[in-house]
Write a protein that holds these residues in place. Structure first.
Motif, PDB file in Angstrom:
ATOM      1  N   ALA A 124       0.826  -1.206   0.000  1.00  0.00           N
ATOM      2  CA  ALA A 124       0.000   0.000   0.000  1.00  0.00           C
ATOM      3  C   ALA A 124       0.860   1.256   0.000  1.00  0.00           C
ATOM      4  O   ALA A 124       0.558   2.226  -0.708  1.00  0.00           O
ATOM      5  N   LEU A 150      -6.075  -2.646   3.577  1.00  0.00           N
ATOM      6  CA  LEU A 150      -5.499  -1.811   2.523  1.00  0.00           C
ATOM      7  C   LEU A 150      -5.990  -0.369   2.632  1.00  0.00           C
ATOM      8  O   LEU A 150      -5.206   0.577   2.496  1.00  0.00           O
ATOM      9  N   CYS A 155      -4.417   2.663   0.741  1.00  0.00           N
ATOM     10  CA  CYS A 155      -4.519   2.138  -0.625  1.00  0.00           C
ATOM     11  C   CYS A 155      -5.987   2.021  -1.023  1.00  0.00           C
ATOM     12  O   CYS A 155      -6.754   1.310  -0.376  1.00  0.00           O
ATOM     13  N   PHE A 158      -7.064  -1.051  -5.612  1.00  0.00           N
ATOM     14  CA  PHE A 158      -6.682  -2.458  -5.485  1.00  0.00           C
ATOM     15  C   PHE A 158      -7.776  -3.348  -6.052  1.00  0.00           C
ATOM     16  O   PHE A 158      -8.937  -2.957  -6.190  1.00  0.00           O
TER      17      PHE A 158
END
Length: 270
Positions: A124, A150, A155, A158
């Motif tokens: 991340a 995440l 992040c 993804f």
């Protein structure tokens, strides 16, 4: 729209992650990448090139692994730069994630490591888009915890990849409902057609599989609805250094892609 390297993804059509299981040699990787780029241009697909620099969870200690993170990422980075392709590969440790992020556009977390918090955090923090393979031991709804980690680490770009669930010994089965359920959770989902037909350790010292079924499952996944499709391919699967029984022969991959595009158009046209 999401971005993977120089590729701006069109969400109206799935993108394809294609390449050999293992980075067997530099010459081989270049040959595969050039061939797949030509196929991608003919078919009009959105294409990310894949190869693994280290097969870290091979069945046998004697099995081929690869050139390692630094050499493998150098090769993949040069392929991506010269051919104008986004590239992806597996990372296995936080240290590898940091090294790979210098040249790799799309980091991938292997299924067996999908809940490793330190690895997810390291990926991340690279700022690269991330693909996490769903563990064979997880239910579809369990990936909400991976997504939560995440997002906690900053992040947002993804994907979760479905690659089958353990079904007894040496066998995997794909529950196509999981594709719907995970997307219904608001997640971006990829279907891994070739690893879903693995028979882990099924040949004793190596992994077996039913590669002939990979295009069949890919058609079902595209009809169900996915953001991307992952398929490994090889010039000669019988001589592949890793996962040969699951890979689609390179001379068949174009026909598979054309059919998948037709299925997508038929299933999702307005």
């Amino acid at each position: 729209m999401s971005q993977i390297g120089n590729l701006t993804l069109n969400p109206s059509s799935p993108f394809f992650i294609l390449g050999p299981c293992a980075l067997e040699s530099e010459e081989f990787a270049w040959q595969m990448a050039r061939s797949l780029k030509e196929i991608a241009e003919r078919t009009g697909i959105q294409f990310v090139f894949k190869a693994s620099y280290d097969k870290a969870n091979r069945t046998s200690v004697d099995s081929f692994r690869g050139p390692g993170v630094k050499e493998g990422c150098r090769i993949l980075g040069e392929i991506g730069k010269e051919l104008g392709l986004p590239v992806t590969t597996d990372v296995h440790t936080p240290e590898e994630a940091e090294i790979a992020a210098e040249t790799i556009d799309f980091l991938q977390v292997p299924a067996f490591l999908c809940r490793q918090t330190d690895l997810l955090e390291a990926c991340a923090k690279t700022g690269r888009p991330l693909n996490v393979k769903k563990g064979q031991f997880l239910a579809p709804w369990d990936v909400s915890n991976i997504a939560g980690k995440l997002q906690h680490f900053g992040c947002e770009d993804f994907y979760i990849t479905e690659r089958g669930s353990s079904f007894g010994y040496n066998n995997l089965v794909t529950d196509m409902r999981s594709l719907y359920w995970m997307r219904d959770m608001g997640l971006k989902v990829i279907f891994d057609a070739t690893h879903s037909v693995q028979r882990p350790g099924g040949l004793g010292g190596t992994t077996g599989g039913d590669g002939i079924l990979a295009p069949v499952l890919a058609r079902a996944a595209v009809a169900t609805g996915v953001d991307g499709v992952f398929m490994e391919t090889h010039l000669n699967p019988e001589k592949a250094f890793s996962d040969g029984p699951n890979q689609i022969p390179l001379d068949q991959i174009e026909a598979v892609l054309v059919k998948l595009l037709a299925v997508h158009k038929a299933a999702h046209s307005e």
